[in-house]
Design a protein around this motif. Sequence first.
Motif, PDB file in Angstrom:
ATOM      1  N   ASN A 825      47.091 -73.684 -42.120  1.00  0.00           N
ATOM      2  CA  ASN A 825      48.425 -73.729 -41.508  1.00  0.00           C
ATOM      3  C   ASN A 825      48.861 -75.172 -41.276  1.00  0.00           C
ATOM      4  O   ASN A 825      48.124 -76.127 -41.568  1.00  0.00           O
ATOM      5  N   GLN A 826      50.069 -75.300 -40.761  1.00  0.00           N
ATOM      6  CA  GLN A 826      50.671 -76.609 -40.587  1.00  0.00           C
ATOM      7  C   GLN A 826      49.795 -77.530 -39.742  1.00  0.00           C
ATOM      8  O   GLN A 826      49.550 -78.675 -40.089  1.00  0.00           O
ATOM      9  N   LEU A 829      46.767 -78.661 -41.667  1.00  0.00           N
ATOM     10  CA  LEU A 829      47.140 -79.629 -42.692  1.00  0.00           C
ATOM     11  C   LEU A 829      47.367 -81.004 -42.087  1.00  0.00           C
ATOM     12  O   LEU A 829      46.879 -82.021 -42.593  1.00  0.00           O
ATOM     13  N   ALA A 830      48.094 -80.993 -40.973  1.00  0.00           N
ATOM     14  CA  ALA A 830      48.392 -82.264 -40.331  1.00  0.00           C
ATOM     15  C   ALA A 830      47.106 -82.927 -39.859  1.00  0.00           C
ATOM     16  O   ALA A 830      46.902 -84.132 -40.027  1.00  0.00           O
ATOM     17  N   LYS A 831      46.248 -82.106 -39.297  1.00  0.00           N
ATOM     18  CA  LYS A 831      45.000 -82.634 -38.785  1.00  0.00           C
ATOM     19  C   LYS A 831      44.179 -83.279 -39.899  1.00  0.00           C
ATOM     20  O   LYS A 831      43.510 -84.289 -39.716  1.00  0.00           O
ATOM     21  N   LEU A 832      44.236 -82.640 -41.065  1.00  0.00           N
ATOM     22  CA  LEU A 832      43.448 -83.128 -42.193  1.00  0.00           C
ATOM     23  C   LEU A 832      44.178 -84.178 -42.996  1.00  0.00           C
ATOM     24  O   LEU A 832      43.668 -84.687 -43.988  1.00  0.00           O
ATOM     25  N   ILE A 859      48.829 -68.271 -40.274  1.00  0.00           N
ATOM     26  CA  ILE A 859      47.450 -68.070 -39.830  1.00  0.00           C
ATOM     27  C   ILE A 859      47.105 -68.939 -38.629  1.00  0.00           C
ATOM     28  O   ILE A 859      47.841 -69.857 -38.266  1.00  0.00           O
ATOM     29  N   ASN A 860      45.974 -68.649 -38.039  1.00  0.00           N
ATOM     30  CA  ASN A 860      45.538 -69.365 -36.848  1.00  0.00           C
ATOM     31  C   ASN A 860      45.037 -70.767 -37.174  1.00  0.00           C
ATOM     32  O   ASN A 860      44.662 -71.036 -38.306  1.00  0.00           O
ATOM     33  N   ASN A 861      44.950 -71.563 -36.139  1.00  0.00           N
ATOM     34  CA  ASN A 861      44.468 -72.925 -36.330  1.00  0.00           C
ATOM     35  C   ASN A 861      43.024 -72.971 -36.796  1.00  0.00           C
ATOM     36  O   ASN A 861      42.614 -73.886 -37.485  1.00  0.00           O
ATOM     37  N   GLU A 862      42.245 -71.957 -36.386  1.00  0.00           N
ATOM     38  CA  GLU A 862      40.810 -72.008 -36.721  1.00  0.00           C
ATOM     39  C   GLU A 862      40.507 -71.444 -38.103  1.00  0.00           C
ATOM     40  O   GLU A 862      39.386 -71.495 -38.560  1.00  0.00           O
TER      41      GLU A 862
END
Lengths: 899, 171
Positions: A825-826, A829-832, A859-862
């Motif tokens: 999810n967004q 993606l941002a985190k990566l 989808i969820n963050n995890e």
Amino acid sequence: MATLYIDNRPYDVKEGKNLLETCLTLGFDLPYFCWHPAMGSVGACRQCAIKIFKDENDTAGRLVMSCMEPVGKETRISLDHPDAEKFRKSVIEWLMTNHPHDCAVCDEGGSCHLQDMTVMTGHNYRRFEFPKRTYVNQYLGPLINHEMNRCIQCYRCVRFYKDYAGGKDLDVYAAHNHVYFGREKDGILESEFSGNLAEICPTGVFTDKTLKQHYSRKWDFTFAPSVCQHCSLGCNIIAGERYGELRQITSRYNGDVNGYFICDRGRFGYEAANSVDRIYQPALKEENVSLNQEYIINDIAALLSTSNCVGIGSPRASLESNFALQQLVGNGNYYSGWSDEEHRLNKAALNILQNRTAEIVSLKQIEQYDSILILGEDLTNTAPMAALTVRQAVRKKPVENAQQNINLATWHDAALREYIQQRHSDLFILHPHSTKLDEIATQVSYSTPHEIAAKGFTIAAAIDATADQVIDQIATSLLNAQKPLIITGTSLFNEPLLAAAEAIVKALKKRGKQPGIFITQADCNSMGLAMMNVPPLSSAFSKLSDSTLIILETDLYRNLSTEKADEIMNLPKRIIVFDHIKSTTSEKADIKVPVGMFSEADGTIVNNEGRAQRFFQVFVPKNEWLKESWRWLSLLKALKDGKAIDENLSISNIQSTLVEALPQFRGIEDAALSEDFRLNGQKVPRAPHRYSGRTAMLSNENVSEPKPPQDIDSPMSFTMEGYRGIPPSSVTPFFWSPGWNSVQSINKFQIEIGGPLHDGNPGVRLVNSNSSITPIDFEQKTEKISLKEFEWQLVPVYHIFGSEELSAKAPAIAELTPKPYLGLNQYSLAKLNLQENDMATIEHHGRAYQLPVRLRAEINNEVALILFGLPQTAFFVKPVIIKIRPASNGITNNNSKHE
Amino acid sequence: MLSIIRSIWLTFLHLFHKTETIQYPEEKVQLRPRYRGRIVLTRDPDNQERCVGCYLCAAACPVDCIALQATENEEGRRYPEFFRINFSRCIFCGFCEEACPTYAIQLIPDFEMAEYDRQNLVYEKEDLLINSQGKYPGYNYYKVAGLDAGVKGKGEGTNEEPPVDRHSLLP
Ligand code: SF4
Ligand code: SF4
Ligand code: SF4
Ligand code: SF4
Ligand code: FES
């Protein structure tokens, strides 16, 4: 009961049905186009006209469309009235004014409803001399061919595709006598059920494109009743062969299972049987020895008697083959081929059915349930036909309302859809990602598998609560429903999900409800293997070293991680694989023995609701290796034991030993008639009576015709000789009736239109109330999994095309298989620091894999989604925690390649 | 007694009739064009194979001695991939010719097909296909069919309207 006078003769009939289906049930031949037993009437084609009379004194009568007129208490009609006959003949003549002169090159020819109806009405000469209307065709993908000139504007295609199956991309364009049935622009049809258009369309507009590559007329096929091997639902199919090649799959009506339809994976996956990946010849890894059949078999037999043997069975092999292997290696040396997780999941599924807390629901029965909860299963992609039945189920309540409020019959399709609009009964979906069924759901929520299970337990608790007021919406709906249904499955590899489903049905039962349960599994015989009650692979380890390992029709590398599978493959002294299709496992074996696929073999498989269904050999291949695994394994057993070889070993022989050894399978003998059944002393022919080319098809090899092959396993012959007439349902190789060459002839095989086949729908439910069941302890852990930084929980996404092993080998299916991807999810993606379509590097078990990223906003963050079952994602076998490397600015991740 | 004499007299009269027997094979027999002899596959006016692989001849054949497999070229034109007639079975009934919607298969006035080895009576497409339209010149199936198989475009055939514009609602 009502009385219907047809041409002055009285018949006892059911009130409320329409006159067309009533006449067809009574055996009359009445032409029609737009009515379909599963889709009801719209009165569009005007082909089914009959005369109806006020009372016995009325001689003039009036013309009505029989499909739009209900049967009253006392109805008087005439089918043969000259006015009606003339009207029907004229309708066909009008339809034909624009019909192309195409029969010779039309794939529908010989099984064409339009041809049949034209002959039936007696229209035979074209009087219209003006030009014909023409259309250009569209490219609709690799599955369906489009030839729009042949359309008769009956609207069946869009009614099926849009209204019945929920498709979005097929519609009607233009107006008046120019209406066009197709897509907005050229492109691949999106529905998973598009193949049914070939059967629904009464003409050759939509035809099977894979058949076109090796076209044969219906009358030239050798058919056999078979069962789809591409998911756990076990839809009934008809498989057709010509010139030694499997060429076509069509649906075989079964009123308890798939009804009139099958999904595209089931219809087009058959090409795997002709794929380049088939194993046709045995191969020995080392020595380049003679591949003489006798030599190899004796070689294997010698191996087996000198070393200790271990056998690994398969959820996609028949019961008989699994059993024959068990017999060969001995009870304690036989394992299931499942990982521990899969083993537990399938045992759990079986256990829930056996507990009988809930009604075991058959595929078709789903349609009777009015509140449905789907716990972690993407039906459209894991058990496609179940998605189609759920789409019908959600109409149940509104249809009932329409009946009560405005007295609208269930077959009044257009009026009903107008009245119902978008209303539907309750459907709740709890899943990690969006699914196609979301659009008809009352409520959807996306969470991790564990959270879904937790939510399931909450619902159970809410239902269970003695408090009068249940606050949970799902719990309330299930409690208020007449028939609540829980659908779950094993595809998320999450046992607590199943435990939650069990908890919910228990709670509902406690509150006096009769809940239904429907659990989908991975393979066509997963339930059968679970019922065999054999230990999983991990228990085999201690026995493997220095053994001879026999692997039956399974790819260990699909069920286990590469490391685990390698470990197993390295232990034994010798590995023998019996399989029909190449896999990582078969390529690593010391001895590879080819066996028959479902079209070349007889066997029984058990579907997800515990129904044993028999599939029959379609033809005898020239290649003598392609026999049932159970035949080879039984032969080996005889050789090993030094017993006489039974040349005439038939499937009922092995079945009777099977039920003796494993009494839980008692009843499989009744899944089909035994080989000594005869009708008037005759066998049932597999080929239609107009089968052509018998004295020429093999004459290039030898002008003297060979003796036709004998079938020792079934009451069917491999030729056109035998009983003419309607055979018993379990051995009906194809549907045909005089004057009815198309699939519509199914009407003649049913007791009542849309009801069971003449001597009952085939198949035997094996899972029955069984008092000796010991409930297993479900794994119930639903706590959140703790993830470290840059860790995600990998969750499988399935795709109807590609996620299943066998069908993925069919070229048309392979063309539609999506590219592998990693869904994030967004936030992730941002985190990566990744963009869509970037390559993400996944670290797992010390290896690195690369996959392109796709944004899945819901989808969820995890959660990270991964397409399941593709060769590129084979490292993923169960939900795991993965680490994803964040992209450092400007530097692409390419330090390692995925394999 | 009388009848015997009559018979002898009639037989005697035959001495002066024209002889029907010919000295075959030195003398060739004259056959009508519609004589049902050897079967051929003909070509259409464009010199393309006429057979479209519809299987109707095979279905009509009472002894099932025709076997073929239809296939398609890139333009969508159907033709037989192989076409086999087992003449050791054929009874020269002509049903195949009657069934053929394209005039492809025809029986011609030639019966000299005897072989010592029965296997040689199995004819493949190469043996059957001739370079002629046979008895029915001028007919080109793909010109009158609705299908676009590279012979004519949609709406360009005999008695066809131009293709419908499906974006138009005009009458
Ligand atoms: S749809 Fe039927 S009638 Fe029309 S061309 Fe095809 S086979 Fe002939
Ligand atoms: S395409 Fe087929 S199903 Fe659709 S309207 Fe035309 S004839 Fe009917
Ligand atoms: S739903 Fe499953 S069993 Fe039915 S046709 Fe599709 S793949 Fe086959
Ligand atoms: S009937 Fe004519 S067109 Fe059809 S297969 Fe036979 S020869 Fe070819
Ligand atoms: S079937 Fe009755 S109008 Fe079409």
